[in-house]
Write an enzyme that holds these catalytic residues in place. Structure first.
Site, short mmCIF file in Angstrom:
data_model
loop_
_atom_site.label_atom_id
_atom_site.label_comp_id
_atom_site.label_asym_id
_atom_site.label_seq_id
_atom_site.Cartn_x
_atom_site.Cartn_y
_atom_site.Cartn_z
N PHE A 10 -9.44 0.43 12.36
CA PHE A 10 -10.53 1.42 12.24
C PHE A 10 -11.82 0.79 11.70
CE2 PHE A 10 -12.02 4.66 8.91
CZ PHE A 10 -13.04 5.14 9.71
N GLU A 82 -1.70 -3.28 6.02
CA GLU A 82 -1.03 -2.01 6.26
C GLU A 82 -1.79 -1.03 5.38
OE1 GLU A 82 1.32 -1.03 8.29
OE2 GLU A 82 1.66 -3.02 9.15
N THR A 132 -9.64 -1.29 -1.97
CA THR A 132 -9.69 0.17 -2.02
C THR A 132 -9.83 0.68 -3.45
OG1 THR A 132 -8.30 2.13 -1.67
CG2 THR A 132 -7.14 0.07 -2.01
N ASP A 133 -10.37 1.89 -3.59
CA ASP A 133 -10.44 2.52 -4.92
C ASP A 133 -9.06 2.94 -5.42
OD1 ASP A 133 -10.00 4.68 -3.19
OD2 ASP A 133 -11.77 5.81 -3.80
N GLU A 134 -8.06 2.99 -4.51
CA GLU A 134 -6.73 3.47 -4.93
C GLU A 134 -6.07 2.54 -5.95
OE1 GLU A 134 -4.03 5.01 -2.07
OE2 GLU A 134 -5.62 5.84 -0.84
N TYR A 158 1.49 1.29 -1.32
CA TYR A 158 0.27 0.79 -0.67
C TYR A 158 -0.72 0.27 -1.72
CZ TYR A 158 -4.50 0.99 1.13
OH TYR A 158 -5.81 0.69 1.41
N LYS A 162 -2.14 -3.52 -2.47
CA LYS A 162 -3.57 -3.88 -2.42
C LYS A 162 -4.00 -4.45 -3.78
CE LYS A 162 -6.30 -3.39 0.43
NZ LYS A 162 -6.74 -4.25 1.58
N ASP A 286 4.21 18.42 -0.81
CA ASP A 286 3.22 17.43 -1.26
C ASP A 286 3.74 16.00 -1.03
OD1 ASP A 286 0.86 16.53 -2.28
OD2 ASP A 286 1.07 17.55 -4.22
N GLY A 289 4.14 11.41 -5.72
CA GLY A 289 3.22 10.59 -6.52
C GLY A 289 1.77 10.72 -6.10
P1 NAD Z 1 -6.21 0.11 9.89
O1 NAD Z 1 -4.78 0.41 9.54
O2 NAD Z 1 -6.93 1.05 10.79
O3 NAD Z 1 -6.29 -1.33 10.58
C1 NAD Z 1 -5.59 -2.44 10.08
C2 NAD Z 1 -5.71 -3.56 11.11
O4 NAD Z 1 -5.03 -4.71 10.58
C3 NAD Z 1 -5.05 -3.24 12.45
O5 NAD Z 1 -5.87 -3.66 13.52
C4 NAD Z 1 -3.75 -4.06 12.43
O6 NAD Z 1 -3.30 -4.44 13.71
C5 NAD Z 1 -4.17 -5.25 11.57
N1 NAD Z 1 -3.02 -5.87 10.89
C6 NAD Z 1 -2.04 -5.26 10.16
N2 NAD Z 1 -1.16 -6.17 9.73
C7 NAD Z 1 -1.60 -7.37 10.15
C8 NAD Z 1 -1.11 -8.71 9.99
N3 NAD Z 1 0.01 -8.97 9.32
N4 NAD Z 1 -1.83 -9.71 10.54
C9 NAD Z 1 -2.96 -9.47 11.25
N5 NAD Z 1 -3.45 -8.22 11.45
C10 NAD Z 1 -2.78 -7.20 10.90
O7 NAD Z 1 -6.95 -0.07 8.52
P2 NAD Z 1 -8.45 0.36 8.11
O8 NAD Z 1 -8.45 1.78 7.75
O9 NAD Z 1 -9.38 -0.16 9.13
O10 NAD Z 1 -8.60 -0.48 6.75
C11 NAD Z 1 -9.12 -1.80 6.77
C12 NAD Z 1 -9.09 -2.34 5.35
O11 NAD Z 1 -9.86 -1.51 4.49
C13 NAD Z 1 -7.69 -2.39 4.73
O12 NAD Z 1 -7.59 -3.57 3.98
C14 NAD Z 1 -7.64 -1.17 3.83
O13 NAD Z 1 -6.77 -1.38 2.74
C15 NAD Z 1 -9.09 -1.09 3.38
N6 NAD Z 1 -9.56 0.27 3.03
C16 NAD Z 1 -9.47 1.28 3.95
C17 NAD Z 1 -9.97 2.55 3.62
C18 NAD Z 1 -9.91 3.71 4.57
O14 NAD Z 1 -10.28 4.82 4.19
N7 NAD Z 1 -9.49 3.53 5.81
C19 NAD Z 1 -10.55 2.74 2.36
C20 NAD Z 1 -10.58 1.70 1.44
C21 NAD Z 1 -10.10 0.44 1.81
O1 DAU Z 2 -9.23 5.83 -1.10
C1 DAU Z 2 -9.18 4.85 -0.12
C2 DAU Z 2 -7.93 5.00 0.71
O2 DAU Z 2 -8.13 6.15 1.52
C3 DAU Z 2 -7.60 3.79 1.56
O3 DAU Z 2 -7.33 2.70 0.73
C4 DAU Z 2 -6.42 4.06 2.48
O4 DAU Z 2 -6.22 2.96 3.36
C5 DAU Z 2 -6.72 5.30 3.28
O5 DAU Z 2 -5.59 5.63 4.08
C6 DAU Z 2 -7.07 6.47 2.37
O6 DAU Z 2 -5.92 6.90 1.60
P1 DAU Z 2 -5.58 8.45 1.39
O7 DAU Z 2 -4.16 8.59 1.09
O8 DAU Z 2 -6.56 9.10 0.48
O9 DAU Z 2 -5.93 8.96 2.91
P2 DAU Z 2 -5.20 9.98 3.88
O10 DAU Z 2 -6.13 10.21 5.03
O11 DAU Z 2 -3.81 9.60 4.18
O12 DAU Z 2 -5.15 11.30 3.02
C7 DAU Z 2 -6.34 11.89 2.49
C8 DAU Z 2 -5.91 13.08 1.64
O13 DAU Z 2 -5.39 14.09 2.52
C9 DAU Z 2 -4.80 12.76 0.66
O14 DAU Z 2 -5.01 13.50 -0.53
C10 DAU Z 2 -3.54 13.24 1.36
C11 DAU Z 2 -4.04 14.41 2.18
N1 DAU Z 2 -3.30 14.66 3.45
C12 DAU Z 2 -3.14 13.61 4.30
C13 DAU Z 2 -2.46 13.78 5.50
C14 DAU Z 2 -2.24 12.61 6.44
C15 DAU Z 2 -2.86 15.92 3.78
O15 DAU Z 2 -3.06 16.90 3.01
N2 DAU Z 2 -2.21 16.10 4.95
C16 DAU Z 2 -1.95 15.08 5.82
O16 DAU Z 2 -1.31 15.32 6.88
#
Ligand code: NAD
Ligand code: DAU
Length: 351
Positions: A10, A82, A132-134, A158, A162, A286, A289
């Site tokens: 993404f 992941e 990530t902020d997590e 997760y 991280k 829910d 955790g």
């Molecule tokens: P995503 O899951 O959409 O994409 C991850 C990508 O990494 C995929 O293209 C996958 O094929 C690749 N990948 C996974 N394992 C791999 C491996 N072993 N070797 C090579 N490639 C591999 O993730 P995203 O949402 O785009 O997040 C990108 C980064 O940003 C991550 O490090 C995530 O922790 C961080 N992040 C994401 C969010 C969010 O809201 N999406 C927020 C904060 C931080």
């Molecule tokens: O804060 C940054 C993080 O944000 C990133 O590091 C992660 O990669 C990213 O996946 C995201 O984590 P969250 O757990 O916050 O995102 P998610 O979209 O899974 O969920 C957002 C909120 O919505 C969370 O409180 C859980 C809730 N949720 C999620 C799903 C998938 C629901 O209520 N229903 C759902 O079906």
């Protein structure tokens, strides 16, 4: 050139498209193509000589060494991970493998490459780690937002994996002097996000008249950052971030989940009328955790690097919903048998 990992995911795909909108500097995109990696996200670059794709796992040291030696990047932008909390609850070890072992492998290959560079190139080299902020755990409603001095208190497999990767990045800076910078950002949203995450899952389910599964009371708060703003923050940190430093990136848009879901329903009612989407909202069991609140104080980014988010939550959400309405082919391409199995695994047993 830049070496980008996870460029078919993404944020990585948005980053690459954004980069080429403003620069001709080539990118080598290293991605294992897990379920989350979608080459269709970069279909517009099929004939673009600036983009080189390599299907490589970041745990594969030999292949990484070959890529560094061949392409000689000036910087690494490390997205590959992941990334889905619910999947980490069902299968934590894959998260440890990619996020911890994969980051350590990449760091060490980058370190040996960097040590072989002439002084001037070594000085300019950067390893930008996207985190990530997590990793900072959860906040109560009255708590101050996370900042660069917040303690690491990860709560899910997760976020623990991280946090492990962040510590490794820090150690490679302190021990070897590798010029690293780390960004910790809040929840991203926007085009090309896999429909396992809250916003795209709700859009896709609503369009098909399926339930919108809100975990628990839906009052968990996230700070929503439009992915285009995250990309501009990464570019800025790559350009001017100080090695060894952490930068927190947020959208200044805290919203409870239930409000996010209602916003999606209202936008769909406007853009694709004909159904009462909010009637699909269903409260389900829910997440174990479940962190209650994340919030970012991004003032260091503003103060030191002059960056702040520009997209409002309202305009970003409308852009996002419109993108999913206009990209049915992309949605179909990611909803394979694996996706159906995941939906069954995560949702069938929730009451
Ligand atoms: P995503 O899951 O959409 O994409 C991850 C990508 O990494 C995929 O293209 C996958 O094929 C690749 N990948 C996974 N394992 C791999 C491996 N072993 N070797 C090579 N490639 C591999 O993730 P995203 O949402 O785009 O997040 C990108 C980064 O940003 C991550 O490090 C995530 O922790 C961080 N992040 C994401 C969010 C969010 O809201 N999406 C927020 C904060 C931080
Ligand atoms: O804060 C940054 C993080 O944000 C990133 O590091 C992660 O990669 C990213 O996946 C995201 O984590 P969250 O757990 O916050 O995102 P998610 O979209 O899974 O969920 C957002 C909120 O919505 C969370 O409180 C859980 C809730 N949720 C999620 C799903 C998938 C629901 O209520 N229903 C759902 O079906």
């Amino acid at each position: 050139m830049l070496l980008v990992t996870g460029g078919c995911g993404f944020i990585g795909s948005n980053f690459i498209l954004d980069w080429f909108a403003q620069s001709d500097e080539p990118i080598i995109n290293v991605d294992r193509l897990t379920y989350a990696g979608n080459p269709l996200s970069l279909a517009s670059l099929a004939d673009d000589p600036r983009h080189h794709f390599e299907r490589v796992d970041i745990c594969d040291q030999v292949s990484l060494e070959r890529l560094f030696a061949t392409h000689r990047p000036r910087a690494v932008v490390h997205f590959a991970a992941e990334s889905h909390v619910d999947r980490s609850i069902h299968g934590p070890l894959e998260f440890v493998r990619t996020n911890v072992l994969g980051t350590a492998t990449l760091l060490d290959v980058a370190r040996r490459y960097w040590q072989s560079l002439p002084a001037e190139q070594a000085h300019a080299f950067r390893f930008l780690h996207v985190s990530t902020d997590e990793v900072f755990g959860t906040l109560a409603p009255e708590d101050a937002r996370f900042d660069e001095s917040s303690r690491y208190e990860p709560n899910s497999p997760y976020s623990a994996s991280k946090a492990g990767s962040d510590h490794l990045v820090r150690a490679w800076f302190h021990t070897y002097g590798l010029p690293v910078v780390t960004t910790n950002c809040s929840n991203n949203y926007g085009p090309r996000q896999f429909p396992e995450k809250l916003i795209p899952l709700m859009i896709v389910n609503a369009l098909e008249g399926r339930p919108l599964p809100v975990y628990g009371d839906g009052m968990q708060v996230r700070d929503w950052l439009y992915v285009g703003d995250h990309c501009s923050a990464i570019r800025r940190v790559l350009e001017a971030g100080v090695p060894g430093e952490l930068y927190l990136v947020g959208g200044d848009a805290e919203r409870p989940n239930i409000e996010v879901v209602r916003t999606i329903c209202a936008l769909l009612s406007k853009l694709r009328p004909g159904r009462d989407y909010s009637a699909l909202i269903t409260h389900v069991a829910d997440r174990p955790g479940h962190d209650r609140r994340y919030a970012i104080d991004a003032s260091k980014m503003k103060r030191e690097l002059g960056w702040s988010a520009t997209e409002s939550f309202e305009s970003g959400m409308e852009r996002t919903v419109r993108w999913y309405l206009d990209n049915a082919e992309w949605i179909a391409s990611v909803r394979s048998g694996e996706y159906q199995r995941w939906i069954e695994t995560n949702y069938a047993s929730r009451s």
